[in-house]
Design an enzyme around this catalytic site. Structure first.
Site, PDB file in Angstrom:
ATOM      1  N   THR A 144       0.812  -1.217   0.000  1.00 18.99           N
ATOM      2  CA  THR A 144       0.000   0.000   0.000  1.00 18.99           C
ATOM      3  C   THR A 144       0.845   1.266   0.000  1.00 18.99           C
ATOM      4  OG1 THR A 144      -1.513   1.269   1.408  1.00 18.99           O
ATOM      5  CG2 THR A 144      -0.103  -0.288   2.540  1.00 18.99           C
ATOM      6  N   ASP A 145       0.250   2.350  -0.479  1.00 18.35           N
ATOM      7  CA  ASP A 145       0.936   3.654  -0.427  1.00 18.35           C
ATOM      8  C   ASP A 145       1.151   4.124   1.011  1.00 18.35           C
ATOM      9  OD1 ASP A 145      -1.727   4.301   0.199  1.00 18.35           O
ATOM     10  OD2 ASP A 145      -1.982   5.722  -1.448  1.00 18.35           O
ATOM     11  N   GLU A 146       0.409   3.520   1.960  1.00 17.14           N
ATOM     12  CA  GLU A 146       0.511   3.983   3.343  1.00 17.14           C
ATOM     13  C   GLU A 146       1.889   3.707   3.947  1.00 17.14           C
ATOM     14  OE1 GLU A 146      -2.715   3.504   5.956  1.00 17.14           O
ATOM     15  OE2 GLU A 146      -4.207   3.662   4.382  1.00 17.14           O
ATOM     16  N   TYR A 168      -1.528  -0.510  11.118  1.00 15.26           N
ATOM     17  CA  TYR A 168      -1.779  -1.162   9.824  1.00 15.26           C
ATOM     18  C   TYR A 168      -0.603  -0.927   8.874  1.00 15.26           C
ATOM     19  CZ  TYR A 168      -3.313  -1.429   4.961  1.00 15.26           C
ATOM     20  OH  TYR A 168      -3.372  -1.704   3.612  1.00 15.26           O
ATOM     21  N   LYS A 172       2.213  -3.517   7.192  1.00 17.33           N
ATOM     22  CA  LYS A 172       2.406  -3.665   5.746  1.00 17.33           C
ATOM     23  C   LYS A 172       3.869  -3.373   5.385  1.00 17.33           C
ATOM     24  CE  LYS A 172      -0.243  -4.570   3.092  1.00 17.33           C
ATOM     25  NZ  LYS A 172      -0.760  -5.897   2.630  1.00 17.33           N
TER      26      LYS A 172
HETATM   27  P1  NAD Z   1     -10.113  -6.846   2.653  1.00 15.16           P
HETATM   28  O1  NAD Z   1     -10.062  -6.577   4.119  1.00 15.16           O
HETATM   29  O2  NAD Z   1     -11.354  -6.551   1.912  1.00 15.16           O
HETATM   30  O3  NAD Z   1      -9.766  -8.381   2.387  1.00 15.16           O
HETATM   31  C1  NAD Z   1      -8.740  -9.060   3.064  1.00 15.16           C
HETATM   32  C2  NAD Z   1      -8.993 -10.555   2.877  1.00 15.16           C
HETATM   33  O4  NAD Z   1      -7.912 -11.257   3.510  1.00 15.16           O
HETATM   34  C3  NAD Z   1     -10.289 -11.051   3.533  1.00 15.16           C
HETATM   35  O5  NAD Z   1     -10.960 -11.915   2.638  1.00 15.16           O
HETATM   36  C4  NAD Z   1      -9.819 -11.800   4.766  1.00 15.16           C
HETATM   37  O6  NAD Z   1     -10.682 -12.843   5.159  1.00 15.16           O
HETATM   38  C5  NAD Z   1      -8.473 -12.314   4.290  1.00 15.16           C
HETATM   39  N1  NAD Z   1      -7.524 -12.576   5.394  1.00 15.16           N
HETATM   40  C6  NAD Z   1      -7.226 -11.754   6.435  1.00 15.16           C
HETATM   41  N2  NAD Z   1      -6.316 -12.347   7.221  1.00 15.16           N
HETATM   42  C7  NAD Z   1      -6.032 -13.553   6.669  1.00 15.16           C
HETATM   43  C8  NAD Z   1      -5.149 -14.608   7.014  1.00 15.16           C
HETATM   44  N3  NAD Z   1      -4.386 -14.551   8.111  1.00 15.16           N
HETATM   45  N4  NAD Z   1      -5.089 -15.681   6.216  1.00 15.16           N
HETATM   46  C9  NAD Z   1      -5.878 -15.764   5.102  1.00 15.16           C
HETATM   47  N5  NAD Z   1      -6.726 -14.803   4.733  1.00 15.16           N
HETATM   48  C10 NAD Z   1      -6.799 -13.704   5.513  1.00 15.16           C
HETATM   49  O7  NAD Z   1      -8.871  -6.068   2.048  1.00 15.16           O
HETATM   50  P2  NAD Z   1      -8.688  -5.376   0.619  1.00 15.16           P
HETATM   51  O8  NAD Z   1      -9.146  -3.978   0.721  1.00 15.16           O
HETATM   52  O9  NAD Z   1      -9.212  -6.265  -0.437  1.00 15.16           O
HETATM   53  O10 NAD Z   1      -7.098  -5.343   0.554  1.00 15.16           O
HETATM   54  C11 NAD Z   1      -6.386  -6.437  -0.004  1.00 15.16           C
HETATM   55  C12 NAD Z   1      -4.892  -6.150   0.078  1.00 15.16           C
HETATM   56  O11 NAD Z   1      -4.616  -4.945  -0.632  1.00 15.16           O
HETATM   57  C13 NAD Z   1      -4.388  -5.925   1.496  1.00 15.16           C
HETATM   58  O12 NAD Z   1      -3.135  -6.529   1.596  1.00 15.16           O
HETATM   59  C14 NAD Z   1      -4.287  -4.414   1.628  1.00 15.16           C
HETATM   60  O13 NAD Z   1      -3.261  -4.068   2.532  1.00 15.16           O
HETATM   61  C15 NAD Z   1      -3.925  -4.031   0.206  1.00 15.16           C
HETATM   62  N6  NAD Z   1      -4.349  -2.690  -0.225  1.00 15.16           N
HETATM   63  C16 NAD Z   1      -5.660  -2.301  -0.063  1.00 15.16           C
HETATM   64  C17 NAD Z   1      -6.044  -1.045  -0.538  1.00 15.16           C
HETATM   65  C18 NAD Z   1      -7.462  -0.543  -0.375  1.00 15.16           C
HETATM   66  O14 NAD Z   1      -7.707   0.650  -0.603  1.00 15.16           O
HETATM   67  N7  NAD Z   1      -8.425  -1.374  -0.024  1.00 15.16           N
HETATM   68  C19 NAD Z   1      -5.105  -0.213  -1.165  1.00 15.16           C
HETATM   69  C20 NAD Z   1      -3.786  -0.655  -1.290  1.00 15.16           C
HETATM   70  C21 NAD Z   1      -3.423  -1.908  -0.830  1.00 15.16           C
HETATM   71  O1  DAU Z   2      -4.144   4.201   0.714  1.00 18.98           O
HETATM   72  C1  DAU Z   2      -4.349   2.828   0.647  1.00 18.98           C
HETATM   73  C2  DAU Z   2      -5.152   2.398   1.836  1.00 18.98           C
HETATM   74  O2  DAU Z   2      -6.469   2.908   1.631  1.00 18.98           O
HETATM   75  C3  DAU Z   2      -5.194   0.894   2.035  1.00 18.98           C
HETATM   76  O3  DAU Z   2      -3.893   0.429   2.297  1.00 18.98           O
HETATM   77  C4  DAU Z   2      -6.124   0.524   3.195  1.00 18.98           C
HETATM   78  O4  DAU Z   2      -6.249  -0.887   3.263  1.00 18.98           O
HETATM   79  C5  DAU Z   2      -7.490   1.139   2.910  1.00 18.98           C
HETATM   80  O5  DAU Z   2      -8.346   0.897   4.003  1.00 18.98           O
HETATM   81  C6  DAU Z   2      -7.365   2.629   2.658  1.00 18.98           C
HETATM   82  O6  DAU Z   2      -6.954   3.328   3.875  1.00 18.98           O
HETATM   83  P1  DAU Z   2      -7.578   4.737   4.299  1.00 18.98           P
HETATM   84  O7  DAU Z   2      -7.403   4.897   5.745  1.00 18.98           O
HETATM   85  O8  DAU Z   2      -7.107   5.829   3.424  1.00 18.98           O
HETATM   86  O9  DAU Z   2      -9.133   4.423   3.884  1.00 18.98           O
HETATM   87  P2  DAU Z   2     -10.492   4.716   4.647  1.00 18.98           P
HETATM   88  O10 DAU Z   2     -11.587   4.352   3.703  1.00 18.98           O
HETATM   89  O11 DAU Z   2     -10.534   4.146   6.008  1.00 18.98           O
HETATM   90  O12 DAU Z   2     -10.456   6.296   4.784  1.00 18.98           O
HETATM   91  C7  DAU Z   2     -10.332   7.138   3.642  1.00 18.98           C
HETATM   92  C8  DAU Z   2     -10.299   8.572   4.152  1.00 18.98           C
HETATM   93  O13 DAU Z   2     -11.586   8.886   4.692  1.00 18.98           O
HETATM   94  C9  DAU Z   2      -9.314   8.806   5.283  1.00 18.98           C
HETATM   95  O14 DAU Z   2      -8.765  10.110   5.160  1.00 18.98           O
HETATM   96  C10 DAU Z   2     -10.161   8.710   6.536  1.00 18.98           C
HETATM   97  C11 DAU Z   2     -11.514   9.250   6.070  1.00 18.98           C
HETATM   98  N1  DAU Z   2     -12.676   8.669   6.766  1.00 18.98           N
HETATM   99  C12 DAU Z   2     -12.802   7.324   6.815  1.00 18.98           C
HETATM  100  C13 DAU Z   2     -13.849   6.733   7.479  1.00 18.98           C
HETATM  101  C14 DAU Z   2     -13.983   5.227   7.564  1.00 18.98           C
HETATM  102  C15 DAU Z   2     -13.631   9.505   7.348  1.00 18.98           C
HETATM  103  O15 DAU Z   2     -13.535  10.748   7.270  1.00 18.98           O
HETATM  104  N2  DAU Z   2     -14.663   8.919   8.012  1.00 18.98           N
HETATM  105  C16 DAU Z   2     -14.813   7.570   8.132  1.00 18.98           C
HETATM  106  O16 DAU Z   2     -15.790   7.116   8.788  1.00 18.98           O
END
Ligand code: NAD
Ligand code: DAU
Length: 360
Positions: A144-146, A168, A172
């Site tokens: 992730t970019d985080e 988190y 990562k």
């Molecule tokens: P998500 O939470 O929707 O899905 C995660 C999945 O992993 C779930 O199905 C969960 O059951 C499974 N899981 C969790 N722990 C596990 C374990 N120990 N063994 C096997 N399975 C397990 O997450 P997402 O948003 O689809 O993100 C997927 C990946 O992409 C993550 O690694 C996250 O860090 C990365 N990512 C997410 C975003 C975003 O904006 N959602 C952006 C950049 C990177």
């Molecule tokens: O940038 C990549 C990341 O994006 C991934 O690695 C993470 O898995 C994914 O959850 C996401 O993280 P963020 O923290 O950026 O996403 P989130 O949807 O939780 O929040 C997006 C923005 O919105 C952030 O600035 C926080 C704000 N927010 C979020 C929630 C849930 C609110 O203002 N209110 C809320 O209730």
């Protein structure tokens, strides 16, 4: 770059989650003979309903195997890695707010889990050296970019220092560092992707866009953290999945690739647009106490991935409209997710905040 078998067998960990399931649906829908084994623990975020379109199609369903299990469990992981041509690791605890409430599961999956996958990969590399296997599988570590932390100005490049600021993001970053260390030390074929904020159908309603869309449908308040001027780069889920696949087959071993989004916007603007699509008023939005350590901005330089031939296809306007419409049309999916443990989580996260909220 790695050789793509004509009909690859992929191990997709976390394939029942948001991005992992989009990857699985995308690849199996091509009907090119690819096979996928999903390994997923089915945490609160994993949902087999995300794979329903595959199950509903006998030809695709025949090429999917589902294993419920933990990436931190060596006995489960080793035979699956041994049978795969490549591994894509989406499995993680993915919500920053939950990592602030309760970090332990993040470390278990993000550090121990990644280590177990890498160790299984190392065994396969050893089997190649011993002549027991033709080629070792490649592992894509989906990150992730985080990991770069909050970027006040400019854009983070792949060689910039890591500066994670939430449990988190720290978990990562640890996964990234382990993956690179295994490449350097054992010659394991590992590539790392760093994606930006992803949105789209089947995203768990704990995240900003699906939370606000589903709350707004029910005329519930929308809890905007702080001043709502935090900036994120938004990436459509299918673009994210395709970028990961592109890096899987075309990336160089040991390298990291940023996957930036197609639009950088302050949260307020994202919320304004989703409300406009739904035809709901701004008065639903409430300013609530900020997330502790809230990263102000994420922004990445995508030149390295562009040089590899990848471009995002979905403009944010079109992707957001399609996403909002999907949640409107798929109430059964998200209402089922917003039950049971969801209620306790929502109370813990938002009740006190909303009680003290102000006009946004
Ligand atoms: P998500 O939470 O929707 O899905 C995660 C999945 O992993 C779930 O199905 C969960 O059951 C499974 N899981 C969790 N722990 C596990 C374990 N120990 N063994 C096997 N399975 C397990 O997450 P997402 O948003 O689809 O993100 C997927 C990946 O992409 C993550 O690694 C996250 O860090 C990365 N990512 C997410 C975003 C975003 O904006 N959602 C952006 C950049 C990177
Ligand atoms: O940038 C990549 C990341 O994006 C991934 O690695 C993470 O898995 C994914 O959850 C996401 O993280 P963020 O923290 O950026 O996403 P989130 O949807 O939780 O929040 C997006 C923005 O919105 C952030 O600035 C926080 C704000 N927010 C979020 C929630 C849930 C609110 O203002 N209110 C809320 O209730």
């Amino acid at each position: 770059m790695t050789d793509r078998p004509a009909r690859p067998h992929l191990l997709v960990t976390g394939g029942a989650g948001f991005i992992g399931s989009a990857f699985v649906r995308e690849i199996l829908a091509r009907r090119d003979g690819s096979r996928i084994t999903v390994l997923d623990k089915l945490t609160y975020a994993g949902n087999e309903a995300n794979l329903a379109p595959v199950r509903a199609d006998p030809e695709q369903a025949a090429r999917l195997t589902f294993v419920r299990g933990d990436i931190a469990d060596t006995g489960t992981v080793e035979p699956l890695v041994a049978a795969a041509d490549a591994i894509v690791n989406f499995a993680a605890e993915s919500h920053v707010d939950r990592s602030i409430l309760d970090p332990e599961a993040f470390l278990r999956t993000g550090v121990v889990g990644v280590h177990v996958l890498l160790d299984a990969l190392r065994r396969e590399t050893d089997r190649v050296a011993a002549g027991d296997r033709a080629a070792a599988p490649r592992l894509v570590q989906v990150s992730t970019d985080e990991v770069y932390g909050s970027i006040d100005e400019g854009r983070a490049g792949e060689s910039d220092a890591l500066a994670p600021r939430s449990p988190y993001a720290a978990a990562k970053a640890a996964g990234d560092l382990l993956a690179r260390a295994y490449h350097v030390t054992y010659g394991s074929d590992v590539v790392i992707t760093r994606g930006s904020n992803t949105y789209g159908p089947y995203q768990h309603p704990e995240k900003l866009i699906p939370l606000f869309v589903t709350n707004a449908i029910d005329d519930l308040p929308l809890p905007l953290y702080g001043d709502g001027l935090q900036r994120r780069e938004w990436l459509a889920v299918n673009d994210h999945a395709l970028a990961v696949e592109h890096v899987l087959w075309h990336g160089a071993a040991g390298e990291m690739y940023n996957i930036p989004g197609s639009a950088e916007l302050p949260n307020r603007e994202v919320v304004r647009r989703l409300l406009a699509r739904l035809g709901k008023p701004w008065s639903l939005v409430r300013s609530v106490e900020d997330r502790p350590g809230h990263d102000r901005r994420y922004a990445m330089d995508g030149a390295k991935l562009a040089a590899l031939g990848w471009r995002p296809r979905v403009p944010f306007e079109a992707g957001l409209a399609a996403t909002v419409d999907w949640f409107v049309a798929n109430e059964a999916w998200w209402r089922a997710v917003r039950t049971g443990a969801w209620e306790g989580y929502y109370e813990r996260m938002y009740d006190t905040r909303l009680a003290a909220s102000r006009e946004a």
